[in-house]
Design an enzyme around this catalytic site. Sequence first.
Site, PDB file in Angstrom:
ATOM      1  N   GLU A 102      35.846  46.091  -9.755  1.00 40.65           N
ATOM      2  CA  GLU A 102      34.484  46.156 -10.294  1.00 40.65           C
ATOM      3  C   GLU A 102      34.125  47.610 -10.656  1.00 40.65           C
ATOM      4  O   GLU A 102      33.520  47.867 -11.702  1.00 40.65           O
ATOM      5  CB  GLU A 102      33.520  45.557  -9.260  1.00 40.65           C
ATOM      6  N   LYS A 147      25.157  41.627 -23.493  1.00 43.51           N
ATOM      7  CA  LYS A 147      24.892  41.224 -22.106  1.00 43.51           C
ATOM      8  C   LYS A 147      25.448  39.837 -21.793  1.00 43.51           C
ATOM      9  O   LYS A 147      26.036  39.626 -20.747  1.00 43.51           O
ATOM     10  CB  LYS A 147      23.373  41.242 -21.876  1.00 43.51           C
ATOM     11  N   TRP A 193      25.494  39.968 -32.340  1.00 44.56           N
ATOM     12  CA  TRP A 193      26.710  40.591 -31.795  1.00 44.56           C
ATOM     13  C   TRP A 193      27.847  39.945 -32.574  1.00 44.56           C
ATOM     14  O   TRP A 193      28.043  38.738 -32.510  1.00 44.56           O
ATOM     15  CB  TRP A 193      26.828  40.298 -30.304  1.00 44.56           C
ATOM     16  N   LYS A 206      33.113  48.981 -14.394  1.00 44.25           N
ATOM     17  CA  LYS A 206      31.862  49.687 -14.689  1.00 44.25           C
ATOM     18  C   LYS A 206      32.145  51.046 -15.332  1.00 44.25           C
ATOM     19  O   LYS A 206      31.450  51.467 -16.250  1.00 44.25           O
ATOM     20  CB  LYS A 206      31.083  49.850 -13.380  1.00 44.25           C
ATOM     21  N   HIS A 235      54.684  50.429  -6.847  1.00 41.32           N
ATOM     22  CA  HIS A 235      55.579  49.479  -7.533  1.00 41.32           C
ATOM     23  C   HIS A 235      55.593  49.682  -9.043  1.00 41.32           C
ATOM     24  O   HIS A 235      55.966  48.783  -9.781  1.00 41.32           O
ATOM     25  CB  HIS A 235      55.188  48.041  -7.176  1.00 41.32           C
ATOM     26  N   CYS A 284      24.368  35.294 -32.287  1.00 43.98           N
ATOM     27  CA  CYS A 284      23.064  35.758 -32.735  1.00 43.98           C
ATOM     28  C   CYS A 284      22.028  35.196 -31.785  1.00 43.98           C
ATOM     29  O   CYS A 284      22.071  34.009 -31.477  1.00 43.98           O
ATOM     30  CB  CYS A 284      22.779  35.256 -34.138  1.00 43.98           C
ATOM     31  N   GLU A 342      33.283  50.369 -18.969  1.00 40.51           N
ATOM     32  CA  GLU A 342      32.211  49.803 -19.781  1.00 40.51           C
ATOM     33  C   GLU A 342      31.143  50.843 -20.137  1.00 40.51           C
ATOM     34  O   GLU A 342      30.655  50.884 -21.260  1.00 40.51           O
ATOM     35  CB  GLU A 342      31.607  48.673 -18.939  1.00 40.51           C
ATOM     36  N   ASN A 373      22.393  30.688 -32.797  1.00 39.54           N
ATOM     37  CA  ASN A 373      23.141  31.302 -31.691  1.00 39.54           C
ATOM     38  C   ASN A 373      24.259  30.341 -31.299  1.00 39.54           C
ATOM     39  O   ASN A 373      24.002  29.166 -31.090  1.00 39.54           O
ATOM     40  CB  ASN A 373      22.195  31.533 -30.504  1.00 39.54           C
ATOM     41  N   GLY A 374      25.476  30.847 -31.229  1.00 45.52           N
ATOM     42  CA  GLY A 374      26.595  30.002 -30.825  1.00 45.52           C
ATOM     43  C   GLY A 374      27.733  30.117 -31.814  1.00 45.52           C
ATOM     44  O   GLY A 374      27.814  31.090 -32.587  1.00 45.52           O
ATOM     45  N   ARG A 408      21.187  41.238 -25.521  1.00 44.30           N
ATOM     46  CA  ARG A 408      22.206  40.218 -25.723  1.00 44.30           C
ATOM     47  C   ARG A 408      23.108  40.535 -26.918  1.00 44.30           C
ATOM     48  O   ARG A 408      24.108  39.868 -27.138  1.00 44.30           O
ATOM     49  CB  ARG A 408      21.525  38.876 -25.930  1.00 44.30           C
TER      50      ARG A 408
HETATM   51  O1  M6R Z   1      26.365  36.515 -17.156  1.00 43.16           O
HETATM   52  P1  M6R Z   1      27.713  36.565 -16.490  1.00 43.16           P
HETATM   53  O2  M6R Z   1      27.654  37.032 -15.091  1.00 43.16           O
HETATM   54  O3  M6R Z   1      28.439  35.249 -16.582  1.00 43.16           O
HETATM   55  O4  M6R Z   1      28.533  37.599 -17.336  1.00 43.16           O
HETATM   56  C1  M6R Z   1      29.890  37.835 -17.087  1.00 43.16           C
HETATM   57  C2  M6R Z   1      30.363  39.113 -17.734  1.00 43.16           C
HETATM   58  O5  M6R Z   1      30.212  39.032 -19.114  1.00 43.16           O
HETATM   59  C3  M6R Z   1      29.584  40.317 -17.201  1.00 43.16           C
HETATM   60  O6  M6R Z   1      29.659  40.415 -15.815  1.00 43.16           O
HETATM   61  C4  M6R Z   1      30.138  41.607 -17.819  1.00 43.16           C
HETATM   62  O7  M6R Z   1      31.430  41.841 -17.367  1.00 43.16           O
HETATM   63  C5  M6R Z   1      29.206  42.776 -17.483  1.00 43.16           C
HETATM   64  N1  M6R Z   1      28.908  43.490 -18.685  1.00 43.16           N
HETATM   65  C6  M6R Z   1      29.773  43.720 -16.500  1.00 43.16           C
HETATM   66  O8  M6R Z   1      28.910  44.772 -16.207  1.00 43.16           O
END
Ligand code: M6R
Length: 607
Positions: free
Chosen positions: A481, A602, A78, A485, A504, A2, A488, A104-105, A27
């Site tokens: 990467e 995030k 979240w 993306k 393989h 949170c 996601e 939060n935590g 977040r």
């Molecule tokens: O804030 P960070 O770079 O440590 O976050 C790491 C990942 O959670 C972050 O890169 C996540 O994979 C992104 N949503 C990717 O776009």
Amino acid sequence: MCWIFAYVGETDSREKLVNGLKMLEYRGYDSAWMVGLTNSSEVFIEKAVGRVSALATKVASKSEDTKLYTTGIAHTRWATHGGVTEANTHPHVSTNERFYIVHNGIIENYKEIKASLESDHTFYSQTDTEVVAKLIESLYDGNLKSTMEKVAAKLVGAYSLAVIDRENPGTIVGIKLWSPLIVGEATDGIYISSDVNALAALAESYTILEDHEMIVIEDKKYSIFLAGEQVERASQEVEEGQKIDELWNFTSYTEKEIFDIPSVLENVWSGRINFETKEIKNETLDALAELDIDRICIISSGSSYYAGDIGGYFFRKFAGIPCQAIISSEFLADTFIPEKKTLYVFLSQSGETADVRESMKIVKAKGCMTFGIVNVVGSTIARMADYGLYSHAGVEVWVASTKNVIAQVWVLLMVAVALGKSRDMQISDVRDLIAELSELPDKISETLMQGPHIKKLAKKYSNYDDMFVLGRNYFYPVAGEASLKCKELSYIHCEAYSAGELKHGPLALVSPKFPTMVFNPMGKFYSKTVSNVQEVAAREGPILWFISKNDTHNELYTDTIELSETSELLSVFTGLVSSYLFALYLAEALWRDVDKPRNLAKSVTVE
Ligand code: M6R
């Protein structure tokens, strides 16, 4: 998780809380709630499952309530413990309905605390936060500050907490350990927030709390305490770059941030590289070059992991230093063998990712050298690192990391060259490389101009349910990467493989319904990758190639996206940028909520 926001001042808190939550929403956006208190202890509570906009609508519908709720706390959630339900979206309150808290935590020992409180309290949710609300009531000694000291002594885990007391409106007490807590001062009152960005538009200055510190806001002033003693700390002025920018004409922040990349590069290299003299000039880089290092270990998660993996190729190639990139949660799961001559590099956009933070704690506890590459100024990981460089990508608002990845890769390249220069790399090679890199903003702008072409291809590929992404050498992590993306943002199943690895096993999946994206710019590995892709073509798998502009083997390709006409090295950056556009447009073609992909947040501050 949170994310928390709070306000005490002269005016009504409700609109301020909604605005603060909107800024924190990136977040986590499963649910949101707020509690306001008037100076005569009347309570306003509102909650909503889903987006902050749902909460804002509910709050706005109560405009006939004109009381001034001058003290307020709020959160956006979240889900970690318990589903996204009304019950778990409840404002967390003590049994006597006196203490309301935001957290939060993760409280790791919440089950034990809950068991010890169960005889006196009935629990309405599955959350760890509710347990803390009940604990405050059970330990209350007539003074909220000393009570919170006792509460902190019982908690195991990571937390930032803010508490209001219905019998003392105008007072907020906050404590923190590992999770961020920031206090902001403004002419209209005092704010508490989980990050600076949410405060930036509201406060003039801010102070970041350190672990184990407590903030007490009362009588319109705030004081910070550590172990009962008041701490004096100068606040910092909010800077323009910490404010969340307007969306302008872009359809999403994700799109805007991709198009920001050429200008981001200027910030990233400012004060670090001189293109006229073709020199790298930076105190931190000079200090790193002096270190006695024989190995580098890069620890990070998600996109930051892929950036780190690309960096590994740079360290090996330009500095001749063995380097391994490790996913931070796997670092935590493995046996750590500390090495005094290893530089442990931690990459994080947010600077708050729990897996990365916890890994760093382990490395630091063994006295090893740590170096942080972080975007958010003043974040936990940035403050923990022995050495550090900010990635200076500007505020990255929503979930997909894009411009920060480019900035991270750039910083890693600078570090690799700085280390290389102090070893065997020839000065003439350094100068050639810098000359080459000076072309990068133009090359990225050219890539961005291909937007309409990439959009057309994304529309076509949005009809598939699965995809492979292939690459070799630098382009293997670039493929990783790109696949992250695509997953996601579009929710299409997308897996990355090293081009040579497909035969393989994974090749078994290739069919006319299973396309393959391939990063294959001209260079050392071009022909080998062509051979691998011919194996895909032989199975009638559709192929989307990311190729150099000067590639002459056009007869091989069904669909192509051109990277740049120059080097393999610049193609790493243009490859990432074109894959970001592709993923964005894939998601748009499928009508996804690009900025707020489902199930994600995030900044992930739980392990
Ligand atoms: O804030 P960070 O770079 O440590 O976050 C790491 C990942 O959670 C972050 O890169 C996540 O994979 C992104 N949503 C990717 O776009």
